[in-house]
Enzyme design. Sequence first.
Site, PDB file in Angstrom:
ATOM      1  CG  ASP A   1     111.559  45.311  -3.302  1.00 12.86           C
ATOM      2  OD1 ASP A   1     110.453  44.993  -3.424  1.00 12.86           O
ATOM      3  OD2 ASP A   1     111.875  45.893  -2.059  1.00 12.86           O
TER       4      ASP A   1
ATOM      5  CG  HIS B   1     108.356  43.801   7.089  1.00 12.55           C
ATOM      6  ND1 HIS B   1     107.472  44.448   7.755  1.00 12.55           N
ATOM      7  CD2 HIS B   1     108.921  44.783   6.509  1.00 12.55           C
ATOM      8  CE1 HIS B   1     107.447  45.841   7.912  1.00 12.55           C
ATOM      9  NE2 HIS B   1     108.618  45.963   7.100  1.00 12.55           N
TER      10      HIS B   1
ATOM     11  CG  LEU C   1     138.860  35.169  -1.343  1.00 15.42           C
ATOM     12  CD1 LEU C   1     138.960  35.326   0.150  1.00 15.42           C
ATOM     13  CD2 LEU C   1     138.567  33.683  -1.891  1.00 15.42           C
TER      14      LEU C   1
ATOM     15  CE1 TYR D   1     109.371  50.072   5.061  1.00 14.79           C
ATOM     16  CE2 TYR D   1     108.563  48.400   4.060  1.00 14.79           C
ATOM     17  CZ  TYR D   1     108.751  49.100   5.243  1.00 14.79           C
ATOM     18  OH  TYR D   1     108.318  48.612   6.461  1.00 14.79           O
TER      19      TYR D   1
ATOM     20  CG  HIS E   1     113.223  45.612   5.213  1.00 18.63           C
ATOM     21  ND1 HIS E   1     112.589  45.677   4.114  1.00 18.63           N
ATOM     22  CD2 HIS E   1     112.570  46.138   6.289  1.00 18.63           C
ATOM     23  CE1 HIS E   1     111.374  46.445   4.349  1.00 18.63           C
ATOM     24  NE2 HIS E   1     111.145  46.734   5.717  1.00 18.63           N
TER      25      HIS E   1
END
Length: 803
Positions: free
Chosen positions: A408, A537, A694, A489, A539
């Site tokens: 997206d 699906h 990190l 969405y 996500h």
Amino acid sequence: MWSTSLSLLALLGSTLAIPNPKISSIRRPGWRPNARRRDLPTDSTDTSSSSPTTTAPKHNIWNSLSNDEAADVIGFLHSRDDLNLTAVEDAGAWDNTILVVDLLAPNKTDALSYMDGEGEKPDRWAIASMLFGATEEPYAQDWVVGPIPITNNSVYYPYTFGTHAPDAKIRVYDIDDHYSLFTDTALEMKDVINDLLNATIENDDDLGSTFDIWGIDPLWHETDENGNDRVIDWVGFWRIPETLQMNHGSINFDGETLLPQGLYMQFDITGRDSSKWFLMGILYGDEYYQSVDEFRSAWKASSFEKYTPNMPGKWINTDQTGKKLCLEEEAPPMSVQPGGQRFKVDEDNKYVEWMDFTFYLTFTRDTGMRLYDIRYKGQRIIYELGLQEAIAHYAGNDPVQSGTSYMDTYYGFGPYAFSQVPGYDMPLYAYCVNTSFHASEISRSHRCGISIFESDLNHPIQRHSTSSYVSVTKGIALTVRSISTVGNYDYNFDYNFYMDGTIETIVRASGYIQSAYYAKNDEYGYHIHDGLSGSMHDHALNYKVDFDILGTNNTLVKHVIEPITKEYKWFNGTRNTMHMVRKEVESEDDGKMNWSANSQEQVIVVNKDAPNKYGEPRGYKIMPSRGGAGMHLTITNSTNLLNSAGFATHAYYVTKQKDSELRASNAWNDYDTANPLVNFDKFFDGENLVQEDLVMWFNLGMHHVPHTGDLPNTVFTTAQGGMVLTPHNYLLSDPSRQSSQQIRIDYDDGEVGDVYTFDSQQATGQVDLTQISWDPTTYGGDVAVRKFPYDPQNPYADTESIV
């Protein structure tokens, strides 16, 4: 700016700057080729009267490009003859154009030198994404431009430092408009379509008003018998919802993704010569036909099986329907802010102070809002926190569902962070932040694209009661919220800050599902309407969190709760019990991880060089908090995403911080997933991780198999995921004890002796609801300013969505 009370010109003068979706010439040809636009009034809500201010300790070096800066960069690039750029307004598919201009975040080493000491403020640089169409092999390329403001010393060069592709280039295979190929083919078989899809199609206008034709994302690549690469596009027919007349105009409910028709076409679109593009085949009812004639012949046969048409109707509308619930028309409970706003804002620097937290806010075209330099009790705990990429990976018995794996950021979260609705998306008293983005040589601003508000959690953060007293502390949180509607969405993004030093990252999903036609799709979803199947699906939304726990030297440890059979001196025999085993993640070779079964691992970023008084390393723990937290892709070695989904194969990752590894993905990876600009797997090269700087990368998401309750829209209730970042041996006790918002009541034999409120103020008096009311007719859309040629004095209303 941050307060929506500003005038239109003031709004556009120095707002947050973020780029927009791709120009129409490079959007997916079948994905709503004609985006709708609507002119809207400005929003007149005034939230500034009770907004305490502060002054940021340092300038926001991550602040998005201003309108003037973006115009400066764009003008500079147009002056470079070697780029051969054409103004977007005048460009065609065979021109070179500027797609997006955004801020290139400063290197962390330079940023910390400035933020923590007397180092110079880092120069500002831009990253400009350009599309080079004036070639037989078009490509997109990221360029670094700066320093800005532009001077005679400014330079530009490919962003090779932050990409894995040669010269920061990626091939673009669908720059040319193929839509006429789809429609011409459809009209060749209009008789078949009219019968099977219950339509009346005679010409282009009929077709265009009845169906959209779009399909897979990303495109497929196949090798022919001669070893040549062929570019393949599968598209399907989607019915356009009917237009409904309202009191003051008309509306189309946005339910097109609920209306697949079960008819698919396969095309070879290799190369730029449209005369060489051709239809490869047609699929209907899981039967494949190699030509229109073959399909028509089969259709005419008496044995041909026809399936139930998937037709629109009131079932796709989101308006109230059904019997009214008892008392439901009465005004529901609502939140108020009786003492005014309890956090402070530096509007110019997008800097926020709340209780013991401070942070800077910015916004990007690709990923929307992000937070920098998050400090707790004066110490930085997180350098950067923000979304990296969001994948929606589908599966199904038809090629369109099987071939759809949206990344997206290609479409962008910034462009579609539309204005929030007061009283619904956010409390009426929320503080509004306007956001802007620069793309296609236009800057657009969303009014109230981000909201900031404090709220009561409706549960205490602490309580305890005995036979002689009860102690309770209010649960209060600060929320920073953005909502982006990327196609079908709606993603609700929250960062929540809590009184105990915890930060929670939450994503919720609503909106219309992208569904599948029901025929022979039982293995991939439920039959949820007459001609409809819910298309399963995953996500997977990836986040970056760059921890700095008491400095940049940190270590990721796992404190594992393990079952054990053990002998004790004080027991005769063995006992079955459990104990804790401390482990360190020493190398990037072990940096790809999943959450343990039964949540038996505590995952903590610590500073081994900074123990507390008891010798325990101080740190922050990271753990899933709700819904689908930690979800990663089910599909392994995705045929669609190839080398572009390395960040979605595990629940979380840890790497050594590098300025060259700024993002886990790149918005343009979608163009060529086999050869991405950023390949996350290449981040893992065996670097030492013990007491190093990190970065953790974690996934939120959900495995979604839509059911009847997803019609017409998925609801936030279950479609959500969250991650908690919380102090772990960081302080010597619970810091929420500092809060005055608590009470202790001492009692004996049913009588109250003492009540302690710790100087907290209880709200008194009457609430004047007119002071927090909102007029819905003031809801506004986007405001745009052209950047080339630069025209800041003539902003105009312009709201554009993907569907």
